[in-house]
Design a protein around this motif. Structure first.
Motif, PDB file in Angstrom:
ATOM      1  N   GLU A  86      23.292  38.838  39.478  1.00 51.45           N
ATOM      2  CA  GLU A  86      23.626  38.344  37.896  1.00 51.45           C
ATOM      3  C   GLU A  86      25.080  37.428  38.629  1.00 51.45           C
ATOM      4  O   GLU A  86      25.535  38.329  38.934  1.00 51.45           O
ATOM      5  CB  GLU A  86      23.346  38.667  36.869  1.00 51.45           C
ATOM      6  N   VAL A  87      25.544  36.094  38.250  1.00 45.63           N
ATOM      7  CA  VAL A  87      26.564  36.283  38.262  1.00 45.63           C
ATOM      8  C   VAL A  87      27.274  35.614  37.254  1.00 45.63           C
ATOM      9  O   VAL A  87      26.378  34.554  36.119  1.00 45.63           O
ATOM     10  CB  VAL A  87      26.406  34.628  39.483  1.00 45.63           C
ATOM     11  N   VAL A  88      28.226  35.651  37.337  1.00 45.42           N
ATOM     12  CA  VAL A  88      29.179  35.651  35.328  1.00 45.42           C
ATOM     13  C   VAL A  88      30.419  34.754  35.686  1.00 45.42           C
ATOM     14  O   VAL A  88      30.800  34.811  36.834  1.00 45.42           O
ATOM     15  CB  VAL A  88      28.774  36.542  34.461  1.00 45.42           C
ATOM     16  N   HIS A  89      30.313  34.397  34.795  1.00 52.03           N
ATOM     17  CA  HIS A  89      32.085  33.095  35.206  1.00 52.03           C
ATOM     18  C   HIS A  89      33.239  33.376  33.947  1.00 52.03           C
ATOM     19  O   HIS A  89      33.027  33.625  32.927  1.00 52.03           O
ATOM     20  CB  HIS A  89      31.277  31.408  34.975  1.00 52.03           C
ATOM     21  N   LEU A  90      34.587  33.545  34.609  1.00 50.55           N
ATOM     22  CA  LEU A  90      35.509  34.557  33.820  1.00 50.55           C
ATOM     23  C   LEU A  90      36.263  32.769  33.813  1.00 50.55           C
ATOM     24  O   LEU A  90      36.563  32.959  35.036  1.00 50.55           O
ATOM     25  CB  LEU A  90      36.251  36.007  33.915  1.00 50.55           C
ATOM     26  N   ASP A  91      36.704  32.122  33.219  1.00 46.11           N
ATOM     27  CA  ASP A  91      38.355  31.100  33.676  1.00 46.11           C
ATOM     28  C   ASP A  91      39.276  31.925  32.393  1.00 46.11           C
ATOM     29  O   ASP A  91      39.888  32.894  31.657  1.00 46.11           O
ATOM     30  CB  ASP A  91      37.396  30.374  32.360  1.00 46.11           C
ATOM     31  N   PRO A  92      39.960  31.801  33.946  1.00 45.88           N
ATOM     32  CA  PRO A  92      41.104  32.616  33.598  1.00 45.88           C
ATOM     33  C   PRO A  92      42.073  31.493  32.575  1.00 45.88           C
ATOM     34  O   PRO A  92      43.060  32.554  31.961  1.00 45.88           O
ATOM     35  CB  PRO A  92      42.190  33.183  35.063  1.00 45.88           C
TER      36      PRO A  92
ATOM     37  N   ALA B 266      45.049  33.641  36.054  1.00 43.97           N
ATOM     38  CA  ALA B 266      44.281  34.875  36.911  1.00 43.97           C
ATOM     39  C   ALA B 266      44.125  35.921  37.527  1.00 43.97           C
ATOM     40  O   ALA B 266      43.351  36.982  37.187  1.00 43.97           O
ATOM     41  CB  ALA B 266      43.630  33.941  37.806  1.00 43.97           C
ATOM     42  N   LEU B 267      45.834  35.779  38.061  1.00 47.65           N
ATOM     43  CA  LEU B 267      45.924  37.369  38.854  1.00 47.65           C
ATOM     44  C   LEU B 267      46.325  38.060  37.475  1.00 47.65           C
ATOM     45  O   LEU B 267      46.300  39.040  37.592  1.00 47.65           O
ATOM     46  CB  LEU B 267      47.269  36.917  39.058  1.00 47.65           C
TER      47      LEU B 267
END
Length: 276
Positions: A27-33, A58-59
């Motif tokens: 499974e691939v999930v996306h986190l928008d920082p 993001a850091l």
């Protein structure tokens, strides 16, 4: 396995290719920082995270994930080492890497006030980011133009190195080297597409220097911009954490394998029982 992508652009070609390779079995999930409140748990919790974005948010997100025991590629600390070009040059040169001499100034306005340069200079934003300043200056007039276009921009200065006008773009994924040729950002013709270049065609010592960068900066996925300083001697002018690596056959596969290895190693460590 669940793989998290820390990026505002999950459709980026290399990330899209990695996702396509992984999704049949993982499974691939996306986190928008840059979202309002990026999560670090629940539905977004993953076994490993790929840190493509390099913004302060993001850091910070990557650092929080690491504090909770999640593996992040590259780590927040390693990524940060490539953000400040003054520290980048200091670290590289201290390790004996052939990195261009880099001088920090306060702003473009300070540089313009110094008058005409004695030799052609390359002016760069001190803090590496998307669409930052990279320009050549041969005259006081050009310095004034840059100061007007980039007021109060913190900058670094490197001496211009005469070259063919082509940058050697070297990319490394978990020790695997990829290479290409691209018109310099300073070229009046514009950058244009990247030409393929077999890693085996690089001059002697270039591959070793590129791999050494990863050791020095603690990076698993990175890019190194190299110029031929004459006689085949490499001159490193920039290091980038997690670059685009566009159009490089085998790069998505190497990145997908790296992500799964990092997740597996972390899972093995977590399952170890330390005797009392």
């Amino acid at each position: 396995m669940k793989v998290g992508l820390i990026t505002a652009d999950p459709g980026h070609p290399v990330l899209a290719a990695v996702s396509a390779l992984l999704t049949p079995d993982h499974e691939v999930v996306h986190l928008d920082p840059e979202g309002d409140a990026p999560g670090v748990g629940g539905a977004t919790r993953a076994d490993v995270y790929l840190l493509k974005a390099r913004t302060p948010r993001a850091l910070a997100l990557a650092a929080r994930l690491e504090e909770r025991g999640a593996p992040v590629v590259n780590s927040a600390a390693a990524t940060a080492r490539c953000q400040d070009r003054v520290e980048m040059a200091r670290l590289a040169r201290a390790a004996g890497l052939p990195f261009a001499g880099t001088l920090a100034l306060t702003t473009t306005e300070e540089l313009a006030a110094a008058g005409a340069p004695a030799a052609p200079l390359v002016i760069k934003s001190r803090y590496s980011r998307r669409a930052d300043l990279v320009a050549r200056a041969d005259s006081a007039a050009r310095l004034r133009e840059l100061a007007a276009a980039w007021p109060e921009e913190p900058v670094v200065v490197q001496e211009f190195t005469a070259n063919s006008g082509w940058d050697h773009k070297l990319w490394v994924v978990a020790g695997r080297l990829f290479a290409g040729l691209r018109r310099s950002e300073l070229s009046p013709e514009g950058r244009g597409p990247t030409r393929p270049l077999a890693a085996g065609e690089l001059p002697a010592g270039w591959a070793e220097a590129a791999l050494r960068v990863g050791e020095v900066f603690g990076l698993d996925v990175y890019g190194v911009d190299v110029l031929d300083a004459g006689g085949g001697a490499p001159l490193i002018v920039d290091v980038n954490a997690f670059p685009g690596i566009r159009g490089q056959a085998g790069a998505p596969e190497a990145l997908a394998e790296l992500a799964l290895r990092a997740a597996t190693r972390n899972e093995s460590r977590a399952s170890e029982v330390i005797p009392n």
